[in-house]
Design an enzyme around this catalytic site. Structure first.
Site, short mmCIF file in Angstrom:
data_model
loop_
_atom_site.label_atom_id
_atom_site.label_comp_id
_atom_site.label_asym_id
_atom_site.label_seq_id
_atom_site.Cartn_x
_atom_site.Cartn_y
_atom_site.Cartn_z
CD GLU A 43 1.81 -1.50 5.54
OE1 GLU A 43 1.53 -1.03 4.43
OE2 GLU A 43 1.81 -0.82 6.57
CB ALA B 179 5.63 -0.35 5.48
CD1 TRP C 171 -9.30 -0.79 7.23
CD2 TRP C 171 -9.42 -1.08 9.45
NE1 TRP C 171 -10.49 -1.43 7.50
CE2 TRP C 171 -10.60 -1.61 8.86
CE3 TRP C 171 -9.27 -1.14 10.84
CZ2 TRP C 171 -11.60 -2.21 9.61
CZ3 TRP C 171 -10.28 -1.72 11.59
CH2 TRP C 171 -11.42 -2.26 10.97
CB ILE C 172 -5.09 5.63 9.37
CG1 ILE C 172 -5.93 5.67 8.09
CG2 ILE C 172 -3.80 6.43 9.24
CD1 ILE C 172 -5.30 4.98 6.89
CG PHE D 265 -3.08 -7.96 -9.59
CD1 PHE D 265 -3.19 -8.09 -8.23
CD2 PHE D 265 -1.82 -8.06 -10.17
CE1 PHE D 265 -2.09 -8.31 -7.44
CE2 PHE D 265 -0.70 -8.27 -9.38
CZ PHE D 265 -0.83 -8.40 -8.01
CG PHE E 101 1.24 6.21 4.52
CD1 PHE E 101 2.20 6.98 3.88
CD2 PHE E 101 0.60 5.20 3.80
CE1 PHE E 101 2.52 6.76 2.55
CE2 PHE E 101 0.91 4.98 2.47
CZ PHE E 101 1.87 5.76 1.84
N GLY E 102 -2.15 8.00 5.13
CA GLY E 102 -3.52 7.77 4.72
C GLY E 102 -3.65 7.32 3.29
N GLY F 281 -8.78 -1.32 -0.35
CA GLY F 281 -7.58 -1.70 0.36
C GLY F 281 -6.55 -2.23 -0.61
CB SER F 282 -6.22 -5.52 -2.30
OG SER F 282 -6.09 -6.26 -1.10
#
Length: 393
Positions: A372, A251, A171-172, A392, A138-139, A146-147
């Site tokens: 995740e 996930a 990081w896959i 955020f 899952f790319g 990332g976040s």
């Protein structure tokens, strides 16, 4: 279970089995049996070498019906969310890398195809992936994003009836052993997902080997250099960033349970060690400070498991909310790391070796805390739910 000495397990302290159905207990027992028979005797060696027999593992997991087990049809078992969570717990009691393989296969790659794919994509890939004959990845994460996945730079542009995909993912899990990658990219219309066979020209997966955590797991960089895909490669139901985020929630749910497997293994190891390790003429289990550590660890493990079961029941009822999954992921991973570290102190110097699992679990959980959704991001998701204010930006 209670043994003749009156000793109880952490699960029995919280009467966990009374909260499970017969089917859930049977699935848990089947996964635990597979782990103890096939994986546990080899896991320390895989961690130390930084290599796992991924194809072999996928077949064994597929044979037991664990890949995409909570999905329906296309060769998937169609179990409850709680049963899936318990399977994740038993896998991670062996190693986070095993649970990661199953999570990425089922809750990310397979879930994306199952939820957003065409009938052709589902029939082509899901039965093979459920059986473990094909491995998926899952790319989404990129080197600089990332976040904040909305900032992704991977792009897909139209060229006649085809798509041209260019970019890098980082990081896959499963990347360099995958047969198919679900890759997310920016298009003129917004974020889109693509089903990419990994033998497509221009697609490269480079293993990441310099890891101190999740060593019994395949982690890779994906590079797409003008990868040409037919129009049928696009996931037709994925029309915005909400699609990959929904996959992440799947996930994350598995992690809510899975992290407790690592915690349980550390706790049980510490109890067994304390009962047999003699200092000053008596087992260290008889000292008050050791008992306080074990009691505190058991409390946090049990509370985390009750939280996981509550979230699982809500998920099965179709009532779970994203911020509730954040509650579970934030709490249970954080407490699992604390349990692993406390267990290490009970084992003393022996706790730093691969003869015992506690520091291996602690190292793995450092990655689980980050992937995740980092602990900081889940904290802010809970804060936003409580206040109505987003922190955020």
């Amino acid at each position: 279970m209670t043994d003749p000495t009156g000793i109880v397990s952490p699960d029995e302290l919280f009467a966990v089995d009374s909260l499970l159905s017969d089917e859930e207990r049977d699935i848990r027992a089947s996964v635990r049996s597979l782990v103890e028979r096939s994986f546990a005797p080899r896991i320390a060696g895989w961690f130390e070498s930084g290599r796992i027999p991924a194809a072999e593992l996928a077949r064994e997991l597929g044979d037991l019906g664990l890949l995409g087990m909570h999905l329906h049809g296309y060769g998937c078992a169609g179990t409850s969310a709680v049963a899936y969570g318990l399977a994740c717990l038993e896998l991670e009691a062996c190693d986070s890398g095993l649970r990661s393989l199953v999570s990425v296969q089922g809750s990310l790659a397979m879930f994306a195809i199952h939820t957003y794919g065409s009938e052709e994509q589902k029939e082509r890939w899901l039965p093979e992936m459920a059986a473990g004959r094909a491995i998926g990845c899952f790319g989404l994460t990129e080197p600089d994003f990332g976040s904040n996945p909305s900032g992704m730079r991977t792009a897909a542009r139209r060229d006649g009836d085809d798509w041209i995909l260019t970019g890098t993912k980082m990081w896959i899990t499963n990347g360099s052993v995958a047969d198919v990658a679900v890759v997310w990219a920016r298009t003129e219309q917004g974020i889109a997902g693509f089903v990419v066979p990994t033998d497509t020209p221009g697609f490269t997966a480079n293993p990441i080997t310099s890891k101190l955590s999740l060593r019994a797991s395949v982690t890779s960089e994906l590079v797409m250099d003008d990868v040409r895909l037919p129009s049928s490669a696009r996931l037709p139901g994925a029309t915005s960033l909400r699609a990959p985020l929904s996959c992440l929630n799947e996930a994350r749910f598995g992690i809510v349970f899975g992290a407790l497997g690592a915690a349980r293994d550390c706790l049980e190891t510490a109890v067994d060690y304390a009962r047999t390790r003699v200092q000053f003429g008596r087992p260290i289990a008889g000292y008050q400070l050791t008992q306080q550590k074990l009691a505190d660890m058991s409390l946090e493990y049990g509370k985390g498991l009750l939280l996981a079961l509550q979230l699982g029941r809500r998920k099965d009822a179709g009532l779970i909310r994203p911020e509730q999954i954040s509650l579970g992921k934030l709490n249970n991973v954080r407490e699992a790391i604390a349990i692993a570290r406390a267990a290490r102190t009970i084992l003393g110097a022996n706790g730093i070796t691969t003869e015992y699992p506690v520091l291996r679990h602690a190292n793995n959980l450092e990655s689980v805390l980050t992937y995740e959704g980092t602990s900081e991001m889940h904290t802010l998701m809970i804060g936003q739910a409580l206040t109505g204010e987003s922190a955020f930006r």
